[in-house]
Design an enzyme around this catalytic site. Sequence first.
Site, PDB file in Angstrom:
ATOM      1  CE1 TYR A 286      -3.692   2.147  -0.432  1.00  0.00           C
ATOM      2  CE2 TYR A 286      -4.760   0.444   0.874  1.00  0.00           C
ATOM      3  CZ  TYR A 286      -4.841   1.535   0.044  1.00  0.00           C
ATOM      4  OH  TYR A 286      -6.059   2.021  -0.333  1.00  0.00           O
ATOM      5  CD  GLU A 293      -2.254   5.133  -6.249  1.00  0.00           C
ATOM      6  OE1 GLU A 293      -2.803   6.042  -5.613  1.00  0.00           O
ATOM      7  OE2 GLU A 293      -2.596   3.945  -6.168  1.00  0.00           O
TER       8      GLU A 293
END
Length: 362
Positions: A286, A293
């Site tokens: 994560y 991102e």
Amino acid sequence: MQTQTLTPHVYWAQRHCEVYVRVELSDVQKSDIRISENTLLFSARGHGAKGDNAYEFQLEFLEAVDPKPLFKVTERQVNITVKKTDSRWWDRLTKQEKKPIFLAPDFDRWLDESDAEMELREKEEERINQISVKSRVRKDPYITIKKGYLFMYNLVQFLGFSWIFVNMTVRLFVLGQDSLFDTFHAVGDVMYFCQIFAVLEIINPLLGLVKSGLVPAIIQVIGRNVILFVVIGTQEEMQNKAAVFAVFYLWSIIEMFRYPYYMLSCIDTEWKILTWIRYTIWIPLYPFGVIAEAVCVVQSIPHFDETGRFSIVLPNPFNISFGFSYFLQAYLILMFLGLFINFRHLYRLRNKRLKPRKRKMN
Ligand SMILES: CCCCCCCCCCCCC/C=C/C(=O)SCCNC(=O)CCNC(=O)[C@H](O)C(C)(C)COP(=O)(O)OP(=O)(O)OC[C@H]1O[C@@H](n2cnc3c(N)ncnc32)[C@H](O)[C@@H]1OP(=O)(O)O
């Protein structure tokens, strides 16, 4: 040695519906237990108060009973249960008023009439409770359709993300570093499909089909789709960046474990190792996913500034201007806030699933 016929010690107790008779004989053999003309006839060889012998007795019941007694011979005794024809409390066990000398109350089971009534009421209440619990948890008539739909949804997503992962891995081995800059053109369409389809992950908990957290699902689906459709999808320059490879690879690795876990849960099956991976692999993935991102967002800002895409420029009837890059900068902060919320959510889920529950000590 001559064998005598003796009477064993016999104990009795009653409830409204039945009579319990306990015969104190161990190692019983050749037992004959029956009811004839409302009289219990017992004979057997066994070890009683007078050693190994043949023992027998007869008891004519006070009121009518079922002629088929139930009995259980154990190592230490014989337990006989006789059903009363009418559920009534008896004043005594036998028709003859004088109590047979070998008969005594069974204090282990003895209850007086009011206690027996209370026991009866409790049993009845328990039965009613069980019926109402059963009717409350009555099976959902659409459960098969719901599970079938979820299974198919998870299967399609699993196949989609596995295809992306395998394709990217093969290309990495065959093309080497070059493949890093071509990811979007190779697997972008399938990623579009999977991520549009993933909108169902917000709809499913809204419809009550799954117990997912709604906010974490919204953060994940919207978060990913802004990156995919806006940041990467609308800027051609972004589509050949290596960061896209990292984002797609990290997304697909997690999903190749998450969706099979859900598929198994749809068929009420669990593989411990898969559960462990599903609730552990997010710990490294994560943060790396969100960092990858964030790199995409940072790299896209100059391109959005250059092209003015999604920006509001002057002159316009409202006389306002807004650079899309400001939104992206704010979004960078939101991303780490979203990461924090989902990280906490997944941490709690992990504790719930994987940590053994503490037992209450009395
Ligand atoms: C207003 C919104 C603004 C948005 C702003 C956006 C900014 C945010 C930016 C954040 C960016 C994040 C983008 C994402 C990046 C990445 O993904 S990086 C790669 C790594 N990613 C991950 O590790 C996350 C993977 N995702 C998840 O783990 C989950 O989807 C979730 C988001 C954490 C939600 O989990 P949740 O569903 O709540 O828990 P589960 O334990 O999985 O499920 C609960 C129960 O529900 C059942 N269930 C859920 N879904 C299904 C299904 N499809 N099919 C069948 N069953 C399902 C599940 O079995 C559980 O049931 P029980 O076992 O009976 O409890």
